[in-house]
Structures are given as C-alpha cells and as structure tokens.
Design a protein around this motif. Structure first.
Motif, short mmCIF file in Angstrom:
data_model
loop_
_atom_site.label_atom_id
_atom_site.label_comp_id
_atom_site.label_asym_id
_atom_site.label_seq_id
_atom_site.Cartn_x
_atom_site.Cartn_y
_atom_site.Cartn_z
N ALA A 92 1.17 -0.95 -0.06
CA ALA A 92 0.30 0.59 0.44
C ALA A 92 0.87 1.63 0.19
CB ALA A 92 -1.26 -0.12 0.86
N ALA A 93 1.84 1.23 0.86
CA ALA A 93 2.71 2.66 0.65
C ALA A 93 3.65 2.57 -0.32
CB ALA A 93 3.88 1.78 1.64
N ALA A 94 4.07 1.40 -1.52
CA ALA A 94 4.39 2.17 -2.23
C ALA A 94 3.66 2.57 -3.37
CB ALA A 94 4.71 0.33 -2.78
N ALA A 95 2.14 1.73 -3.52
CA ALA A 95 0.99 2.41 -4.11
C ALA A 95 1.30 2.95 -4.12
CB ALA A 95 -0.44 1.36 -3.75
N GLU A 96 1.30 3.88 -2.73
CA GLU A 96 0.82 5.49 -2.61
C GLU A 96 2.16 5.89 -3.15
OE1 GLU A 96 0.76 8.10 1.35
OE2 GLU A 96 -0.39 6.60 1.74
N LEU A 97 3.41 6.05 -2.77
CA LEU A 97 4.18 6.55 -3.54
C LEU A 97 4.53 6.45 -4.91
CD1 LEU A 97 7.18 4.59 -1.00
CD2 LEU A 97 6.99 7.54 -1.26
N THR A 98 4.37 5.58 -5.45
CA THR A 98 3.95 5.30 -6.80
C THR A 98 2.96 6.69 -7.68
OG1 THR A 98 4.36 3.40 -7.07
CG2 THR A 98 3.62 4.23 -8.54
N ALA A 99 1.88 6.54 -6.48
CA ALA A 99 0.79 7.79 -7.48
C ALA A 99 1.33 9.38 -6.81
CB ALA A 99 -0.47 7.92 -6.44
N ARG A 100 2.25 9.43 -5.71
CA ARG A 100 2.63 10.40 -5.61
C ARG A 100 3.78 10.81 -6.76
NH1 ARG A 100 5.03 9.88 0.40
NH2 ARG A 100 3.21 8.54 1.13
N MET A 101 4.90 10.24 -7.00
CA MET A 101 5.95 10.58 -8.25
C MET A 101 4.77 10.46 -9.24
SD MET A 101 8.49 7.96 -7.63
CE MET A 101 9.73 8.42 -9.03
N ARG A 102 3.85 10.04 -9.41
CA ARG A 102 2.91 10.64 -11.11
C ARG A 102 2.29 11.98 -10.92
NH1 ARG A 102 0.85 4.61 -11.61
NH2 ARG A 102 2.32 3.74 -12.03
N THR A 103 2.16 11.84 -9.83
CA THR A 103 1.43 13.77 -9.59
C THR A 103 2.22 14.57 -9.99
OG1 THR A 103 0.14 12.83 -8.03
CG2 THR A 103 -0.20 15.12 -8.39
N ALA A 104 3.48 13.98 -8.65
CA ALA A 104 5.16 15.06 -8.97
C ALA A 104 5.20 15.97 -10.64
CB ALA A 104 5.90 14.93 -8.13
N ALA A 105 5.51 13.89 -11.10
CA ALA A 105 5.66 14.72 -12.12
C ALA A 105 5.17 14.80 -13.71
CB ALA A 105 5.99 13.40 -13.18
N ALA A 106 3.32 15.17 -13.07
CA ALA A 106 3.22 16.11 -14.16
C ALA A 106 3.18 17.17 -13.29
CB ALA A 106 2.00 15.71 -13.43
N ALA A 107 2.96 17.93 -12.28
CA ALA A 107 2.87 19.35 -12.02
C ALA A 107 5.28 19.66 -12.16
CB ALA A 107 3.24 19.51 -9.59
N GLN A 108 6.01 18.63 -12.72
CA GLN A 108 6.45 19.63 -12.68
C GLN A 108 6.99 20.29 -14.13
OE1 GLN A 108 10.94 17.33 -12.53
NE2 GLN A 108 9.59 16.21 -10.79
N ALA A 109 6.11 19.56 -14.81
CA ALA A 109 5.91 20.88 -16.19
C ALA A 109 5.90 21.73 -16.38
CB ALA A 109 4.65 20.25 -17.51
N ALA A 110 5.28 22.48 -14.74
CA ALA A 110 4.93 23.89 -14.86
C ALA A 110 6.54 24.45 -13.62
CB ALA A 110 3.71 24.49 -13.40
N MET A 111 6.81 23.85 -13.10
CA MET A 111 7.92 24.12 -12.23
C MET A 111 8.52 22.87 -11.71
SD MET A 111 8.42 25.01 -7.80
CE MET A 111 6.75 25.76 -8.75
N PRO A 112 10.08 22.88 -13.30
CA PRO A 112 10.60 21.77 -12.83
C PRO A 112 11.68 20.92 -11.65
CG PRO A 112 10.94 23.66 -14.73
CD PRO A 112 10.83 23.98 -13.88
N HIS A 113 11.90 22.48 -10.50
CA HIS A 113 12.53 22.04 -9.17
C HIS A 113 11.69 22.54 -8.48
CE1 HIS A 113 16.75 21.72 -7.37
NE2 HIS A 113 15.71 21.68 -6.49
N PRO A 114 11.12 22.11 -7.62
CA PRO A 114 9.92 22.02 -6.38
C PRO A 114 11.16 22.73 -5.76
CG PRO A 114 10.03 20.38 -6.53
CD PRO A 114 10.68 20.88 -8.09
N GLU A 115 10.37 23.21 -4.39
CA GLU A 115 11.32 24.11 -3.35
C GLU A 115 11.35 23.25 -1.77
OE1 GLU A 115 10.67 27.90 -0.05
OE2 GLU A 115 9.97 28.17 -2.25
N HIS A 116 10.09 22.48 -2.17
CA HIS A 116 9.88 22.02 -1.37
C HIS A 116 9.22 20.14 -1.80
CE1 HIS A 116 8.96 25.01 1.68
NE2 HIS A 116 8.19 25.06 0.92
#
Length: 174
Positions: A92-116
């Motif tokens: 479950a933790a791996a699935a949640e982390l995978t989902a967070r990575m996908r969300t982060a990958a989509a968000a990087q289009a707007a901000m390549p290197h986030p602050e947090h």
C-alpha cells in the motif's frame, strides 16, 4: 531368611525383561505349587503395573511433544500473519508513493525543480527538495532525503536521478 529362590521372571508382551520375582523362606526348600501360583499372580500384577506406568509416561511425553508442536505452529501462523500484514502495508505504501511520483511528474511541467519535497504525502512535506528520483516509466519527483529513502525502499525500479551518477542528466531538468 535363609532360603532364597527365584521362582518367577516377568517379561513384557514384546519379550522385554521387566524384572524377577523371588520368594524367601525361613528354611531352604523347593517351591511348592502354591508358591509358584502366588509368584505367577504377583509377577503378572507387577508386570501390568509396570507396563501401565511405562504407557502412561509414553502418553505424557507424546502429549508434551504434541503441545510443543501445536505451540510452535501457533507461533509460525502468527508470524506468517504478521509478515503478510507487513507486506500488505508495504504494498500500500509503495502504491501511494508511486501515485505521488506520478502526480509530481505531472506537476514538474510547470515547475522543474520545486522548492519543497513532493513525496511527503497528504499533509505535505516542508523539507527542501534536494534529491530527484525517477522510475523506469519516466516519472520523476523531487524529495527530501527521508522520503526519497522511503521511495527507494518501497517502490520498485526507483533510482536517484542526478548528473553525478551519469546517464541520468535528462531527468534533472525534466
């Protein structure tokens, strides 16, 4: 007691020797038929008692072994349940982390290197985003050392994406 005569030898049903039976007389003499009959009764009774005692000891030992085996099996079943629950928690933790990575990958289009850190979960992580990780599907995310370590341990095919490691420079500015 001067006359000692061994007049009975008692064996188990399988032929093993249990003991001998003797009668003592005040004067030496040959055993009478009554002496032999008494010896046979007493020796037979003693043999039954001894065999019963041996059987009882064997039964108690078998019950102790069965209880020990049952207790050990209960421990193994408990450990298996614990390991299964832990594996499910990690999945479950791996699935949640995978989902967070996908969300982060989509968000990087707007901000390549986030602050947090992007891997901190629902409440978010306010730690600085220091390390970029990527998976074999091309998803990448920035995180703090603690959350990156958690992702590396729990998500398959995740690696640190950095220029220093060589060959992964494309992920740094993704």
């Amino acid at each position: 007691m001067t006359g000692i005569r061994v007049i009975g030898i008692e064996t188990t049903r399988d032929g093993g020797l249990l003991g001998t039976f003797a009668m003592y007389h005040r004067t030496p003499r040959v055993p009478q038929d009554t002496d032999l009959a008494l010896a046979a009764v007493f020796a037979g009774t003693a043999a039954l008692a001894i065999e019963r005692h041996h059987s009882e000891q064997a039964r108690q030992a078998a019950e102790a072994r069965a209880k020990a085996a049952h207790d050990e099996l209960a421990k193994v079943v408990s450990a298996e349940r614990h390991l299964r629950a832990e594996a499910e928690r990690r999945a479950a933790a791996a699935a949640e982390l995978t989902a967070r990575m996908r969300t982060a990958a989509a968000a990087q289009a707007a901000m390549p290197h986030p602050e947090h850190c992007q891997l901190g979960g629902r409440p978010g992580c306010t730690a600085p985003a220091e390390i970029k990780i990527a998976d074999s599907w091309g998803d990448a995310a920035w995180g703090c050392p603690d959350h990156v370590e958690e992702a590396i341990i729990n998500v398959r095919s995740v690696f640190i994406a950095s220029e220093e490691l060589g060959g992964l420079a494309a992920y740094v500015n993704r």
